[in-house]
Every structure is written in C-alpha cells, then in structure tokens.
Design a protein around this motif. Structure first.
Motif, PDB file in Angstrom:
ATOM      1  N   GLU A   1       0.833  -1.208   0.000  1.00 46.76           N
ATOM      2  CA  GLU A   1       0.000   0.000   0.000  1.00 46.76           C
ATOM      3  C   GLU A   1       0.866   1.256   0.000  1.00 46.76           C
ATOM      4  O   GLU A   1       0.563   2.228  -0.700  1.00 46.76           O
ATOM      5  N   GLN A   2       1.949   1.209   0.782  1.00 44.78           N
ATOM      6  CA  GLN A   2       2.847   2.358   0.840  1.00 44.78           C
ATOM      7  C   GLN A   2       3.512   2.597  -0.519  1.00 44.78           C
ATOM      8  O   GLN A   2       3.564   3.731  -1.002  1.00 44.78           O
ATOM      9  N   CYS A   3       3.990   1.529  -1.138  1.00 43.73           N
ATOM     10  CA  CYS A   3       4.606   1.663  -2.467  1.00 43.73           C
ATOM     11  C   CYS A   3       3.598   2.164  -3.491  1.00 43.73           C
ATOM     12  O   CYS A   3       3.922   3.024  -4.306  1.00 43.73           O
ATOM     13  N   SER A   4       2.397   1.627  -3.440  1.00 48.30           N
ATOM     14  CA  SER A   4       1.357   2.046  -4.393  1.00 48.30           C
ATOM     15  C   SER A   4       1.074   3.529  -4.260  1.00 48.30           C
ATOM     16  O   SER A   4       0.970   4.242  -5.263  1.00 48.30           O
ATOM     17  N   GLU A   5       0.959   3.989  -3.031  1.00 44.80           N
ATOM     18  CA  GLU A   5       0.688   5.407  -2.796  1.00 44.80           C
ATOM     19  C   GLU A   5       1.843   6.275  -3.300  1.00 44.80           C
ATOM     20  O   GLU A   5       1.626   7.310  -3.938  1.00 44.80           O
TER      21      GLU A   5
ATOM     22  N   SER B   1      10.984   2.240   0.017  1.00 44.12           N
ATOM     23  CA  SER B   1       9.782   1.424   0.217  1.00 44.12           C
ATOM     24  C   SER B   1       9.832   0.141  -0.605  1.00 44.12           C
ATOM     25  O   SER B   1       9.352  -0.908  -0.146  1.00 44.12           O
ATOM     26  N   LEU B   2      10.390   0.211  -1.798  1.00 37.88           N
ATOM     27  CA  LEU B   2      10.444  -0.982  -2.650  1.00 37.88           C
ATOM     28  C   LEU B   2      11.340  -2.061  -2.054  1.00 37.88           C
ATOM     29  O   LEU B   2      11.140  -3.248  -2.320  1.00 37.88           O
ATOM     30  N   ARG B   3      12.311  -1.656  -1.255  1.00 36.32           N
ATOM     31  CA  ARG B   3      13.185  -2.650  -0.601  1.00 36.32           C
ATOM     32  C   ARG B   3      12.397  -3.536   0.368  1.00 36.32           C
ATOM     33  O   ARG B   3      12.782  -4.674   0.626  1.00 36.32           O
ATOM     34  N   ALA B   4      11.296  -3.026   0.897  1.00 35.64           N
ATOM     35  CA  ALA B   4      10.476  -3.779   1.847  1.00 35.64           C
ATOM     36  C   ALA B   4       9.538  -4.764   1.150  1.00 35.64           C
ATOM     37  O   ALA B   4       8.974  -5.644   1.796  1.00 35.64           O
ATOM     38  N   VAL B   5       9.370  -4.617  -0.159  1.00 35.33           N
ATOM     39  CA  VAL B   5       8.503  -5.529  -0.914  1.00 35.33           C
ATOM     40  C   VAL B   5       9.320  -6.771  -1.246  1.00 35.33           C
ATOM     41  O   VAL B   5      10.303  -6.702  -1.986  1.00 35.33           O
ATOM     42  N   ALA B   6       8.910  -7.908  -0.662  1.00 31.54           N
ATOM     43  CA  ALA B   6       9.729  -9.112  -0.786  1.00 31.54           C
ATOM     44  C   ALA B   6       9.106 -10.195  -1.661  1.00 31.54           C
ATOM     45  O   ALA B   6       9.770 -10.749  -2.534  1.00 31.54           O
ATOM     46  N   SER B   7       7.854 -10.487  -1.448  1.00 33.68           N
ATOM     47  CA  SER B   7       7.258 -11.639  -2.135  1.00 33.68           C
ATOM     48  C   SER B   7       6.883 -11.303  -3.581  1.00 33.68           C
ATOM     49  O   SER B   7       6.678 -10.148  -3.946  1.00 33.68           O
TER      50      SER B   7
ATOM     51  N   GLN C   1      13.511   8.752  -4.185  1.00 34.59           N
ATOM     52  CA  GLN C   1      14.284   8.190  -3.074  1.00 34.59           C
ATOM     53  C   GLN C   1      13.373   7.500  -2.059  1.00 34.59           C
ATOM     54  O   GLN C   1      13.697   6.415  -1.565  1.00 34.59           O
ATOM     55  N   GLN C   2      12.230   8.101  -1.748  1.00 33.47           N
ATOM     56  CA  GLN C   2      11.271   7.468  -0.835  1.00 33.47           C
ATOM     57  C   GLN C   2      10.751   6.158  -1.407  1.00 33.47           C
ATOM     58  O   GLN C   2      10.630   5.154  -0.704  1.00 33.47           O
TER      59      GLN C   2
END
Length: 128
Positions: free
Chosen positions: A5-9, A50-56, A45-46
């Motif tokens: 959700e954070q990445c999408s936003e 955030s993309l680093r936290a997307v794993a699966s 940069q933000q």
C-alpha cells in the motif's frame, strides 16, 4: 499501512508529479522545472526505500501495473526533456550563426575572390 500500500501510494504520487512535469514541458514552461525536479528526486528516493520492503512475488505483482505506468510516463518525459534540450541547442546555434552573418557581409572582388567586409573595420594608417 503495509509495504504494498505504501509503495502504491508513493508510485501514484510520483506519477502525479511526472504528469505535472509533462504538462509543463508541453506548454514550454521551464520556470518551475528546477523546483519540480527536486520534489521528484525526493519522491524517487522514498519509493526506492519502500520498494526494498517488498519481498514476495505476490507483492511485486500487485504493484507491477503501477510500475509499468510509471516507466511509461518516465520515458515520455525523458523524450520531451531531450527534445527541449536539443531544440534549445539548435536555436542557440542558429542565433550564433545569424550573429556571425550579421557581423560580416560577403562580396566578390575583381578577381572573383570573396571579400569580407567586417562591422568593425580596422583603420590602416597611411602616411603621405
């Protein structure tokens, strides 16, 4: 808010920034591009953090369409920026060429050779 959700936003916010930039470029409004690029850099940069936290793979698939849209508009803006830069360089070269032509007028002498008359002729000192 989870990572997807954070990445999408953040992707949506970056897309909105790029769409604003596209409108500015199409209008030829270059006055706010410097400030706009600073905001764009911060947003990128933000998003990278955030993309680093997307794993699966499922999470990556969920934001895939937004990333494709982001890539498309980024490429479009790149083309517009490059076109504006090249157009600006071409206009500058044309102005320099016109200034050179204005400074000198070419005529032919009796022998058929080109004689160049300059705007600031040099005085020759002849004594009699």
């Amino acid at each position: 808010m989870n990572a997807v959700e954070q990445c999408s936003e953040q992707i949506k916010n970056l897309i909105a920034l790029l769409e604003t930039e596209t409108a500015m470029l199409r209008k030829g409004d270059l006055s706010g591009l410097q400030e706009h690029s600073t905001r764009k850099l911060e947003a990128i940069q933000q998003l990278e953090r955030s993309l680093r936290a997307v794993a699966s793979d499922e999470e990556k698939a969920a934001i895939g369409p937004l990333l494709i849209r982001l890539d498309k508009i980024s490429n479009e803006n790149g083309v517009l920026l490059k076109s504006m830069f090249n157009g600006s360089r071409a206009a500058q070269a044309k102005l320099e060429s016109l200034q050179q032509q204005e400074m000198s007028v070419g005529v032919y002498g009796r022998n058929g050779q080109t004689v160049c008359l300059e705007e600031n002729p040099r005085l020759s000192g002849k004594t009699v």
